[in-house]
Scaffold this motif. Structure first.
Motif, PDB file in Angstrom:
ATOM      1  N   LEU A  96     -16.029 -17.075   0.493  1.00  0.00           N
ATOM      2  CA  LEU A  96     -16.642 -16.833  -0.897  1.00  0.00           C
ATOM      3  C   LEU A  96     -18.113 -17.583  -1.056  1.00  0.00           C
ATOM      4  O   LEU A  96     -17.932 -18.664  -0.862  1.00  0.00           O
ATOM      5  N   SER A  97     -18.917 -16.811  -1.452  1.00  0.00           N
ATOM      6  CA  SER A  97     -20.230 -17.527  -1.792  1.00  0.00           C
ATOM      7  C   SER A  97     -20.137 -18.411  -3.019  1.00  0.00           C
ATOM      8  O   SER A  97     -19.504 -18.146  -3.834  1.00  0.00           O
ATOM      9  N   ALA A  98     -21.190 -19.454  -2.960  1.00  0.00           N
ATOM     10  CA  ALA A  98     -21.240 -20.254  -3.957  1.00  0.00           C
ATOM     11  C   ALA A  98     -21.451 -19.491  -5.447  1.00  0.00           C
ATOM     12  O   ALA A  98     -21.182 -19.910  -6.394  1.00  0.00           O
ATOM     13  N   LYS A  99     -22.508 -18.664  -5.199  1.00  0.00           N
ATOM     14  CA  LYS A  99     -22.916 -17.859  -6.451  1.00  0.00           C
ATOM     15  C   LYS A  99     -21.774 -17.098  -6.767  1.00  0.00           C
ATOM     16  O   LYS A  99     -21.558 -16.984  -8.330  1.00  0.00           O
ATOM     17  N   ASP A 100     -20.958 -16.366  -6.253  1.00  0.00           N
ATOM     18  CA  ASP A 100     -19.686 -15.729  -6.581  1.00  0.00           C
ATOM     19  C   ASP A 100     -18.776 -16.545  -7.169  1.00  0.00           C
ATOM     20  O   ASP A 100     -18.129 -16.160  -8.320  1.00  0.00           O
ATOM     21  N   ALA A 101     -18.674 -17.580  -6.496  1.00  0.00           N
ATOM     22  CA  ALA A 101     -17.472 -18.546  -7.255  1.00  0.00           C
ATOM     23  C   ALA A 101     -17.943 -19.165  -8.367  1.00  0.00           C
ATOM     24  O   ALA A 101     -17.041 -19.339  -9.394  1.00  0.00           O
ATOM     25  N   GLN A 102     -19.109 -19.498  -8.512  1.00  0.00           N
ATOM     26  CA  GLN A 102     -19.642 -19.959  -9.949  1.00  0.00           C
ATOM     27  C   GLN A 102     -19.575 -19.242 -11.087  1.00  0.00           C
ATOM     28  O   GLN A 102     -18.986 -19.260 -12.042  1.00  0.00           O
ATOM     29  N   THR A 103     -19.779 -17.673 -10.700  1.00  0.00           N
ATOM     30  CA  THR A 103     -19.527 -16.721 -11.819  1.00  0.00           C
ATOM     31  C   THR A 103     -18.017 -16.626 -12.032  1.00  0.00           C
ATOM     32  O   THR A 103     -17.900 -16.332 -13.361  1.00  0.00           O
ATOM     33  N   ALA A 104     -17.311 -16.695 -11.316  1.00  0.00           N
ATOM     34  CA  ALA A 104     -15.821 -16.670 -11.471  1.00  0.00           C
ATOM     35  C   ALA A 104     -15.455 -17.675 -12.271  1.00  0.00           C
ATOM     36  O   ALA A 104     -14.546 -17.816 -13.179  1.00  0.00           O
ATOM     37  N   ILE A 105     -15.760 -18.942 -11.893  1.00  0.00           N
ATOM     38  CA  ILE A 105     -15.604 -20.183 -12.664  1.00  0.00           C
ATOM     39  C   ILE A 105     -16.143 -20.068 -14.062  1.00  0.00           C
ATOM     40  O   ILE A 105     -15.149 -20.380 -14.994  1.00  0.00           O
ATOM     41  N   ASP A 106     -17.182 -19.486 -14.287  1.00  0.00           N
ATOM     42  CA  ASP A 106     -17.718 -19.304 -15.592  1.00  0.00           C
ATOM     43  C   ASP A 106     -16.981 -18.485 -16.421  1.00  0.00           C
ATOM     44  O   ASP A 106     -16.742 -18.659 -17.700  1.00  0.00           O
ATOM     45  N   HIS A 107     -16.598 -17.339 -15.879  1.00  0.00           N
ATOM     46  CA  HIS A 107     -15.795 -16.324 -16.506  1.00  0.00           C
ATOM     47  C   HIS A 107     -14.443 -17.076 -16.943  1.00  0.00           C
ATOM     48  O   HIS A 107     -14.079 -16.719 -18.184  1.00  0.00           O
ATOM     49  N   LEU A 108     -14.012 -17.938 -16.072  1.00  0.00           N
ATOM     50  CA  LEU A 108     -12.502 -18.386 -16.460  1.00  0.00           C
ATOM     51  C   LEU A 108     -12.756 -19.455 -17.589  1.00  0.00           C
ATOM     52  O   LEU A 108     -12.000 -19.515 -18.594  1.00  0.00           O
ATOM     53  N   ARG A 109     -14.032 -20.248 -17.558  1.00  0.00           N
ATOM     54  CA  ARG A 109     -14.301 -20.964 -18.353  1.00  0.00           C
ATOM     55  C   ARG A 109     -14.458 -20.627 -19.731  1.00  0.00           C
ATOM     56  O   ARG A 109     -14.005 -21.115 -20.992  1.00  0.00           O
ATOM     57  N   GLU A 110     -15.092 -19.643 -20.094  1.00  0.00           N
ATOM     58  CA  GLU A 110     -15.343 -18.683 -21.040  1.00  0.00           C
ATOM     59  C   GLU A 110     -14.038 -18.636 -21.771  1.00  0.00           C
ATOM     60  O   GLU A 110     -13.802 -18.619 -23.114  1.00  0.00           O
ATOM     61  N   GLN A 111     -13.133 -17.997 -20.876  1.00  0.00           N
ATOM     62  CA  GLN A 111     -11.765 -17.585 -21.631  1.00  0.00           C
ATOM     63  C   GLN A 111     -10.906 -19.165 -22.035  1.00  0.00           C
ATOM     64  O   GLN A 111     -10.277 -18.970 -23.008  1.00  0.00           O
TER      65      GLN A 111
END
Length: 409
Positions: A64-79
């Motif tokens: 998994l690319s760092a960019k995609d991983a960071q996007t997923a982290i940011d989405h979960l962090r918002e939740q």
């Protein structure tokens, strides 16, 4: 009111979650009991736990690319930050923070790996360029050409560099291949020209060789064939499709000539061997005339033998000196006998010999008388001098007497 360790529901149906920063409103619930409200938001929390766990596993076990991983982290962090779940939200924040560190470490690791790969690819391409530039000067056309094709395949399998570096190296690599191809093309063009010239030259040689094949001028023609063979070798090779045919014609013409010559020479050798036997018999007959007794009959017999000798043809060259030498020895013996006979019967020579002998005899007698007189007078020195002179005159007299005997005197 209902509560659990991480949240509660007040009398108005408002749901709260407990965090390190105090209670945060999760939402309101009016559709059922407070227990149902807490259970609903607890399930929301469990959903976040599952999603974070899955993301952690993907980061650790996939590419998994760092960019995609960071996007997923940011989405979960918002939740998580929206506080729409009841549970240990601080723990989830901690896991997300740690996951960010992991992703960043992976990013740096991959960046370093890409840098290493880029350096390796650069080094590999530089090595390919260096080898290609060396091969561009090679005269091993087949091997160098095959190696250059292999280098192209290797190049295609290497990662690209930054555009400028990759373009610069490819330009050198391509230029080396072009230079080799140009040199190879020029070489084979020159080779083709040389082979075409060799073909024209050999066709001329074949034409002359075929024209000489029925010659009976054995010596000069054989010499000319040797010259043609030397010219053939010096001409170089013609094209493969012509070389064998030209050689077969050239060799065939020579074979015709030399086979005919061998046949003639075989007949000649047989004839000359028979001639040798005849001449050996005549030489033996001539040698029986020695020593010379009757000069006149010996001369007549030798003349007859020699006439028969001259009527016989050639003998083998290597046997000629020996058999002719035997005849010449008999001829010289007859000539010497003739010379002796002439000296013996020549009146003028006899007269000169008798005159010389008489003069020498008188000189010897005179010197003998003078020696006796000198010794009688006691002049031994004079007598010794005269004695030496007498010895010299006596030697001349002995020689003259010997010559005179040849005339029968």
């Amino acid at each position: 009111m209902s509560s659990d360790p991480w949240g509660r529901v007040d009398e108005t149906g408002t749901v709260y979650v407990r965090t390190a920063d105090g209670e945060q409103v999760v939402g309101s619930w009016a559709a059922g009991s407070p227990e149902e409200a807490l259970a609903y938001f607890e399930r929301k929390y469990e959903g976040l736990v599952v999603e974070i766990g899955l993301l952690e596993k993907r980061v650790q076990t996939t590419d998994l690319s760092a960019k995609d991983a960071q996007t997923a982290i940011d989405h979960l962090r918002e939740q998580v930050e929206a506080h729409h779940a009841v549970g240990d939200l601080d723990a989830l924040r901690g896991r997300l923070d740690k996951l960010v560190e992991t992703v960043e470490a992976r990013r740096e690791e991959r960046k370093a790996q890409r840098a290493r790969q880029s350096d390796e690819a650069r080094k590999a391409k530089e090595d390919l360029v260096t080898e290609a530039e060396q091969l561009a000067q090679s005269d091993q056309w087949r091997a160098a050409g095959e190696r250059l094709r292999a280098l192209v395949d290797t190049w295609k399998g290497l990662p690209r560099l930054d555009r400028k570096s990759d373009d610069d190296l490819w330009h050198r690599f391509s230029h080396a291949r072009s230079a080799f191809s140009k040199r190879r093309k020029a070489h084979f063009a020159q080779l083709d020209a040389q082979r075409e010239e060799a073909r024209r030259t050999k066709e001329r040689l074949v034409a002359e060789a075929e024209g000489l094949s029925d010659s009976t001028d054995w010596g000069p023609t054989a010499a000319r064939y040797r010259e043609l063979m030397a010219q053939w070798k010096a001409a170089g090779r013609a094209q493969r499709e012509h070389e064998d045919d030209l050689w077969n014609r050239f060799r065939g013409a020579q074979d015709v000539f030399f086979a005919a010559r061998s046949s003639v020479f075989a007949e000649r050798d047989a004839e000359q061997s028979e001639n040798l036997k005849l001449k050996e018999e005549l030489a033996e007959e001539a040698e029986k005339l020695l020593p010379i007794g009757d000069l006149k009959s010996a001369r007549a017999a030798f003349r007859s033998i020699n006439e028969r000798w001259e009527a016989i043809g050639h003998v083998p060259r290597d046997a000629r000196p020996k058999v002719e030498g035997r005849m010449h020895a008999v001829e010289r013996a007859i000539q010497e006998a003739e010379e002796a006979e002439w000296r013996r019967t020549n009146p003028e020579a006899r007269a000169r010999a008798e005159g010389l002998t008489g003069q020498l005899q008188a000189a010897v007698d005179k010197l003998g008388a003078q020696i006796e007189q000198a010794r009688a007078q006691g002049n031994n020195a004079k007598a010794d001098k005269l004695q030496r002179e007498l010895e010299g005159r006596q030697a001349l007299l002995d020689q003259a007497l010997k010559g005179l005997q040849e005339f029968g005197g």
